[in-house]
Write a protein that holds these residues in place. Sequence first.
Motif, PDB file in Angstrom:
ATOM      1  N   ASP A 106     -14.968 -35.536 -30.924  1.00 39.86           N
ATOM      2  CA  ASP A 106     -16.203 -35.864 -31.701  1.00 39.86           C
ATOM      3  C   ASP A 106     -15.784 -35.942 -33.216  1.00 39.86           C
ATOM      4  O   ASP A 106     -16.489 -35.771 -34.271  1.00 39.86           O
ATOM      5  N   ARG A 107     -14.537 -36.041 -33.540  1.00 35.84           N
ATOM      6  CA  ARG A 107     -14.071 -36.268 -34.819  1.00 35.84           C
ATOM      7  C   ARG A 107     -14.299 -37.629 -35.499  1.00 35.84           C
ATOM      8  O   ARG A 107     -13.487 -38.614 -34.839  1.00 35.84           O
ATOM      9  N   PHE A 108     -15.323 -37.971 -36.179  1.00 43.77           N
ATOM     10  CA  PHE A 108     -15.496 -39.240 -36.682  1.00 43.77           C
ATOM     11  C   PHE A 108     -16.298 -39.012 -37.964  1.00 43.77           C
ATOM     12  O   PHE A 108     -16.639 -38.264 -38.611  1.00 43.77           O
ATOM     13  N   ILE A 109     -16.271 -40.553 -38.844  1.00 44.76           N
ATOM     14  CA  ILE A 109     -17.004 -40.632 -39.946  1.00 44.76           C
ATOM     15  C   ILE A 109     -17.690 -41.706 -39.842  1.00 44.76           C
ATOM     16  O   ILE A 109     -17.423 -42.681 -38.782  1.00 44.76           O
ATOM     17  N   THR A 110     -18.829 -41.715 -40.520  1.00 45.24           N
ATOM     18  CA  THR A 110     -19.667 -43.012 -40.746  1.00 45.24           C
ATOM     19  C   THR A 110     -19.378 -43.815 -41.939  1.00 45.24           C
ATOM     20  O   THR A 110     -19.506 -43.294 -43.012  1.00 45.24           O
ATOM     21  N   VAL A 111     -19.350 -45.028 -41.772  1.00 43.41           N
ATOM     22  CA  VAL A 111     -19.047 -45.815 -42.967  1.00 43.41           C
ATOM     23  C   VAL A 111     -20.129 -46.936 -42.947  1.00 43.41           C
ATOM     24  O   VAL A 111     -20.324 -47.876 -42.185  1.00 43.41           O
ATOM     25  N   ALA A 112     -20.596 -47.068 -44.110  1.00 39.97           N
ATOM     26  CA  ALA A 112     -21.802 -47.862 -44.291  1.00 39.97           C
ATOM     27  C   ALA A 112     -20.949 -49.027 -45.104  1.00 39.97           C
ATOM     28  O   ALA A 112     -20.677 -49.021 -45.905  1.00 39.97           O
ATOM     29  N   SER A 113     -21.248 -50.393 -44.214  1.00 43.16           N
ATOM     30  CA  SER A 113     -20.457 -51.535 -44.929  1.00 43.16           C
ATOM     31  C   SER A 113     -21.122 -52.746 -45.002  1.00 43.16           C
ATOM     32  O   SER A 113     -22.228 -52.805 -44.092  1.00 43.16           O
ATOM     33  N   ARG A 145     -15.912 -68.681 -60.275  1.00 43.80           N
ATOM     34  CA  ARG A 145     -17.177 -67.900 -59.913  1.00 43.80           C
ATOM     35  C   ARG A 145     -17.445 -67.745 -58.435  1.00 43.80           C
ATOM     36  O   ARG A 145     -18.727 -67.006 -58.218  1.00 43.80           O
ATOM     37  N   LEU A 146     -16.547 -67.907 -57.528  1.00 41.86           N
ATOM     38  CA  LEU A 146     -16.754 -67.786 -56.099  1.00 41.86           C
ATOM     39  C   LEU A 146     -16.025 -66.626 -55.725  1.00 41.86           C
ATOM     40  O   LEU A 146     -15.982 -66.368 -54.606  1.00 41.86           O
ATOM     41  N   PHE A 147     -15.391 -65.883 -56.570  1.00 47.03           N
ATOM     42  CA  PHE A 147     -14.553 -64.712 -56.355  1.00 47.03           C
ATOM     43  C   PHE A 147     -15.274 -63.591 -55.810  1.00 47.03           C
ATOM     44  O   PHE A 147     -16.609 -63.516 -56.119  1.00 47.03           O
ATOM     45  N   ASN A 148     -14.711 -63.031 -54.797  1.00 47.47           N
ATOM     46  CA  ASN A 148     -15.563 -62.046 -53.879  1.00 47.47           C
ATOM     47  C   ASN A 148     -14.601 -60.443 -53.735  1.00 47.47           C
ATOM     48  O   ASN A 148     -13.880 -60.614 -52.973  1.00 47.47           O
ATOM     49  N   GLN A 149     -15.033 -59.822 -54.557  1.00 46.65           N
ATOM     50  CA  GLN A 149     -14.412 -58.440 -54.756  1.00 46.65           C
ATOM     51  C   GLN A 149     -15.118 -57.535 -53.708  1.00 46.65           C
ATOM     52  O   GLN A 149     -16.336 -57.076 -53.797  1.00 46.65           O
ATOM     53  N   TYR A 150     -14.043 -56.416 -53.136  1.00 45.65           N
ATOM     54  CA  TYR A 150     -14.561 -55.335 -52.127  1.00 45.65           C
ATOM     55  C   TYR A 150     -14.275 -54.114 -52.974  1.00 45.65           C
ATOM     56  O   TYR A 150     -13.061 -54.020 -53.319  1.00 45.65           O
ATOM     57  N   GLY A 151     -15.052 -53.168 -52.711  1.00 48.90           N
ATOM     58  CA  GLY A 151     -14.609 -51.817 -53.197  1.00 48.90           C
ATOM     59  C   GLY A 151     -15.103 -50.694 -51.990  1.00 48.90           C
ATOM     60  O   GLY A 151     -15.821 -50.999 -51.397  1.00 48.90           O
ATOM     61  N   VAL A 152     -14.547 -49.422 -52.241  1.00 48.52           N
ATOM     62  CA  VAL A 152     -14.750 -48.541 -51.325  1.00 48.52           C
ATOM     63  C   VAL A 152     -14.821 -47.076 -52.153  1.00 48.52           C
ATOM     64  O   VAL A 152     -14.446 -46.878 -53.161  1.00 48.52           O
ATOM     65  N   MET A 153     -15.980 -46.369 -51.500  1.00 47.25           N
ATOM     66  CA  MET A 153     -16.132 -44.939 -52.350  1.00 47.25           C
ATOM     67  C   MET A 153     -16.399 -44.033 -51.278  1.00 47.25           C
ATOM     68  O   MET A 153     -17.039 -44.148 -50.271  1.00 47.25           O
ATOM     69  N   LEU A 154     -16.079 -42.914 -51.469  1.00 46.08           N
ATOM     70  CA  LEU A 154     -16.500 -41.686 -50.835  1.00 46.08           C
ATOM     71  C   LEU A 154     -17.972 -41.165 -51.233  1.00 46.08           C
ATOM     72  O   LEU A 154     -17.867 -41.106 -52.610  1.00 46.08           O
ATOM     73  N   VAL A 155     -18.710 -41.113 -50.417  1.00 47.00           N
ATOM     74  CA  VAL A 155     -20.128 -40.563 -50.729  1.00 47.00           C
ATOM     75  C   VAL A 155     -20.080 -39.040 -51.433  1.00 47.00           C
ATOM     76  O   VAL A 155     -19.507 -38.225 -50.814  1.00 47.00           O
ATOM     77  N   ASN A 156     -20.653 -38.751 -52.496  1.00 44.81           N
ATOM     78  CA  ASN A 156     -20.341 -37.606 -53.142  1.00 44.81           C
ATOM     79  C   ASN A 156     -20.820 -36.341 -52.251  1.00 44.81           C
ATOM     80  O   ASN A 156     -21.978 -36.481 -51.948  1.00 44.81           O
ATOM     81  N   ALA A 165     -24.390 -32.023 -48.794  1.00 48.66           N
ATOM     82  CA  ALA A 165     -23.213 -31.087 -48.322  1.00 48.66           C
ATOM     83  C   ALA A 165     -22.629 -31.658 -46.947  1.00 48.66           C
ATOM     84  O   ALA A 165     -21.459 -31.034 -46.692  1.00 48.66           O
ATOM     85  N   HIS A 166     -23.363 -32.158 -46.161  1.00 52.85           N
ATOM     86  CA  HIS A 166     -22.737 -32.635 -44.772  1.00 52.85           C
ATOM     87  C   HIS A 166     -21.684 -33.670 -44.723  1.00 52.85           C
ATOM     88  O   HIS A 166     -21.290 -34.290 -43.827  1.00 52.85           O
ATOM     89  N   VAL A 167     -21.561 -34.399 -45.970  1.00 47.27           N
ATOM     90  CA  VAL A 167     -20.803 -35.396 -45.791  1.00 47.27           C
ATOM     91  C   VAL A 167     -19.132 -35.079 -45.426  1.00 47.27           C
ATOM     92  O   VAL A 167     -18.828 -34.003 -46.107  1.00 47.27           O
ATOM     93  N   LYS A 168     -18.583 -35.566 -44.698  1.00 47.50           N
ATOM     94  CA  LYS A 168     -17.246 -35.412 -44.253  1.00 47.50           C
ATOM     95  C   LYS A 168     -16.320 -35.628 -45.173  1.00 47.50           C
ATOM     96  O   LYS A 168     -15.569 -36.825 -44.855  1.00 47.50           O
TER      97      LYS A 168
END
Length: 285
Positions: A34-41, A226-237, A242-245
């Motif tokens: 059951d070890r998993f993370i949820t990624v909002a993308s 102007r059509l450049f498309n950048q992606y970024g990633v962040m750990l939710v604080n 407190a329940h964030v893995k």
Amino acid sequence: MLRRSFVLGFAAAVAVAVAGLVQAAAPSAALAADRFITVASTTSTEDSGLFGSLLPKFTAKTGIEVRVVAKGTGQAIDLAKRGDADVLFVHHKPSEDKFVAEGFATVRKPVMYNDFVIVGPSSDPAGVKGSKDVAQSLSKIAGAKAPFVSRGDDSGTHKAELSLWKTANLDPAKAEGGWYRSIGQGMGPTLNTAAAMNGYALTDRGTWLNFKNRGPLTVLVEGDKRLFNQYGVMLVNPAKFAHVKAADGQTFVDWLVSAEGQKAIADYQINGEQLFFPNANEPGA
């Protein structure tokens, strides 16, 4: 008789002890499974097939399953702001910077980029084929009142589209004649609608390359910076929720920007064409 009773009693005691050990081990095994993370993308990382290529490699290395909730960038950010995700992975830098500034993450890391393109019918009634000036092309589409289908869903692609209309000094919300259609859906339905209407649309290249139902659509406008498309990633604080893995979520973030993760991104291709270009180490990306 006494000896036999002793042996039977000892065997029963061993059986009980073994059963106890099995029961004690079962929760640990269940927890491991059951070890998993949820990624909002954003939908483009899912619809392009990128996650289908990346995530099995990450899970094989770490044992951490990644469960993706694919939404438009605006919806993905809202989901993360409610604490319903451990990691946010999207493509609208102003919104990402705001997410950090508001304390929902402490660090944003660049991951990769590709570009947007304008697709439309090969008959090209607006005459934009081959143009590298996206503002001029949008002006021509508006001038011809040619059908244009917008996601209209507050996604990163929709935000980019609205910004591009602004560079053309046009407000499609005030368009007359019904040529501008905002459908409030994802990239796939938007492209399907454009194909059915012989219309134009803005799409990220990754989703386009993996899109099968192209019908009359083809890439008509590309190459404008102007059509450049950048992606970024962040750990939710985790200080917010407190329940964030945090440990496993950070492991995923670190893997994406590591040499191994960046190579996995670069290696993902369709028909020999690379969909995303890693740039985790590019300052200011």
